[in-house]
Design a protein around this motif. Sequence first.
Motif, PDB file in Angstrom:
ATOM      1  N   THR A 112       0.849  -1.195   0.000  1.00  0.00           N
ATOM      2  CA  THR A 112       0.000   0.000   0.000  1.00  0.00           C
ATOM      3  C   THR A 112       0.884   1.244   0.000  1.00  0.00           C
ATOM      4  OG1 THR A 112      -0.084   0.190   2.406  1.00  0.00           O
ATOM      5  CG2 THR A 112      -1.763  -1.237   1.344  1.00  0.00           C
ATOM      6  N   LEU A 113       0.299   2.358  -0.389  1.00  0.00           N
ATOM      7  CA  LEU A 113       1.018   3.630  -0.349  1.00  0.00           C
ATOM      8  C   LEU A 113       1.488   3.914   1.074  1.00  0.00           C
ATOM      9  CD1 LEU A 113       2.023   6.226  -1.656  1.00  0.00           C
ATOM     10  CD2 LEU A 113      -0.268   7.194  -1.288  1.00  0.00           C
ATOM     11  N   GLU A 114       0.654   3.607   2.042  1.00  0.00           N
ATOM     12  CA  GLU A 114       1.017   3.825   3.449  1.00  0.00           C
ATOM     13  C   GLU A 114       2.251   2.991   3.839  1.00  0.00           C
ATOM     14  OE1 GLU A 114      -1.185   2.326   7.263  1.00  0.00           O
ATOM     15  OE2 GLU A 114      -2.150   4.197   6.602  1.00  0.00           O
ATOM     16  N   ASP A 115       2.287   1.735   3.396  1.00  0.00           N
ATOM     17  CA  ASP A 115       3.439   0.871   3.686  1.00  0.00           C
ATOM     18  C   ASP A 115       4.713   1.428   3.054  1.00  0.00           C
ATOM     19  OD1 ASP A 115       1.907  -0.930   5.131  1.00  0.00           O
ATOM     20  OD2 ASP A 115       1.644  -2.319   3.436  1.00  0.00           O
ATOM     21  N   ILE A 116       4.607   1.879   1.827  1.00  0.00           N
ATOM     22  CA  ILE A 116       5.784   2.409   1.124  1.00  0.00           C
ATOM     23  C   ILE A 116       6.254   3.707   1.771  1.00  0.00           C
ATOM     24  CG2 ILE A 116       6.558   3.406  -1.075  1.00  0.00           C
ATOM     25  CD1 ILE A 116       4.979   1.135  -2.446  1.00  0.00           C
ATOM     26  N   GLU A 117       5.324   4.557   2.143  1.00  0.00           N
ATOM     27  CA  GLU A 117       5.691   5.803   2.827  1.00  0.00           C
ATOM     28  C   GLU A 117       6.389   5.501   4.150  1.00  0.00           C
ATOM     29  OE1 GLU A 117       1.886   7.768   2.949  1.00  0.00           O
ATOM     30  OE2 GLU A 117       2.288   8.854   1.059  1.00  0.00           O
ATOM     31  N   GLU A 118       5.910   4.474   4.849  1.00  0.00           N
ATOM     32  CA  GLU A 118       6.530   4.084   6.117  1.00  0.00           C
ATOM     33  C   GLU A 118       7.952   3.554   5.885  1.00  0.00           C
ATOM     34  OE1 GLU A 118       5.969   0.949   9.804  1.00  0.00           O
ATOM     35  OE2 GLU A 118       4.240   1.406   8.543  1.00  0.00           O
ATOM     36  N   MET A 119       8.158   2.761   4.815  1.00  0.00           N
ATOM     37  CA  MET A 119       9.503   2.252   4.496  1.00  0.00           C
ATOM     38  C   MET A 119      10.472   3.403   4.248  1.00  0.00           C
ATOM     39  SD  MET A 119       8.906  -0.941   1.959  1.00  0.00           S
ATOM     40  CE  MET A 119       7.264  -1.592   1.906  1.00  0.00           C
ATOM     41  N   VAL A 120      10.012   4.384   3.474  1.00  0.00           N
ATOM     42  CA  VAL A 120      10.859   5.537   3.186  1.00  0.00           C
ATOM     43  C   VAL A 120      11.148   6.305   4.468  1.00  0.00           C
ATOM     44  CG1 VAL A 120      10.960   7.766   1.994  1.00  0.00           C
ATOM     45  CG2 VAL A 120      10.213   5.733   0.749  1.00  0.00           C
ATOM     46  N   ALA A 121      10.130   6.522   5.285  1.00  0.00           N
ATOM     47  CA  ALA A 121      10.307   7.283   6.530  1.00  0.00           C
ATOM     48  C   ALA A 121      11.305   6.607   7.462  1.00  0.00           C
ATOM     49  CB  ALA A 121       8.961   7.463   7.230  1.00  0.00           C
ATOM     50  N   ARG A 122      11.286   5.279   7.523  1.00  0.00           N
ATOM     51  CA  ARG A 122      12.206   4.555   8.407  1.00  0.00           C
ATOM     52  C   ARG A 122      13.663   4.680   7.953  1.00  0.00           C
ATOM     53  NH1 ARG A 122       9.439  -1.155  10.158  1.00  0.00           N
ATOM     54  NH2 ARG A 122       7.687  -0.260  11.266  1.00  0.00           N
ATOM     55  N   ALA A 123      13.871   4.771   6.651  1.00  0.00           N
ATOM     56  CA  ALA A 123      15.243   4.836   6.130  1.00  0.00           C
ATOM     57  C   ALA A 123      15.749   6.265   5.996  1.00  0.00           C
ATOM     58  CB  ALA A 123      15.306   4.131   4.776  1.00  0.00           C
ATOM     59  N   ASP A 124      14.856   7.226   6.000  1.00  0.00           N
ATOM     60  CA  ASP A 124      15.162   8.634   5.721  1.00  0.00           C
ATOM     61  C   ASP A 124      15.701   9.341   6.966  1.00  0.00           C
ATOM     62  OD1 ASP A 124      15.180  11.249   4.835  1.00  0.00           O
ATOM     63  OD2 ASP A 124      13.000  11.443   4.801  1.00  0.00           O
TER      64      ASP A 124
END
Length: 147
Positions: A112-124
């Motif tokens: 989901t878009l939410e999952d992908i946004e969370e992945m980016v946020a964790r690595a950013d």
Amino acid sequence: MQDEIEELKEAFDLFDVDGTQRVNPRDLRSSIQALSLGRNQVVQHLLTDLERQGAKPLDFAGFVDLMTAKMGERDTREDISKVFRLFDDDRTGTISVRNLQRVARELGEHATLEDIEEMVARADSDQDGEVTLDDFYTLMTKRIFPY
């Protein structure tokens, strides 16, 4: 390759102070620390490996095995950079949500878009919504992932 082995032999001979064709890991460890090389991550791994070696002296073959394993780790950042560029298809120097969505789609992942946004946020690391090469490298070389 022959040049690299000759360089390793020269280094080995420098550490083989008594000419026994053996290097004491503790002496090698002390020399590395005395040269203030311990701040380098690859050298830190080398020192850890030397600690595991204990007091058992290294012959030239053991020294070569130890050093070439560490030299191979130097390629890791370059290899990770190549993978990063596969994500960064728009060549912005960062991985965005859009980049990650494309990769997930190409791999047949239904994130989901939410999952992908969370992945980016964790690595950013700077929370600007994009993953830099440094962020990606840190993520790929960590033993645990951020929550």
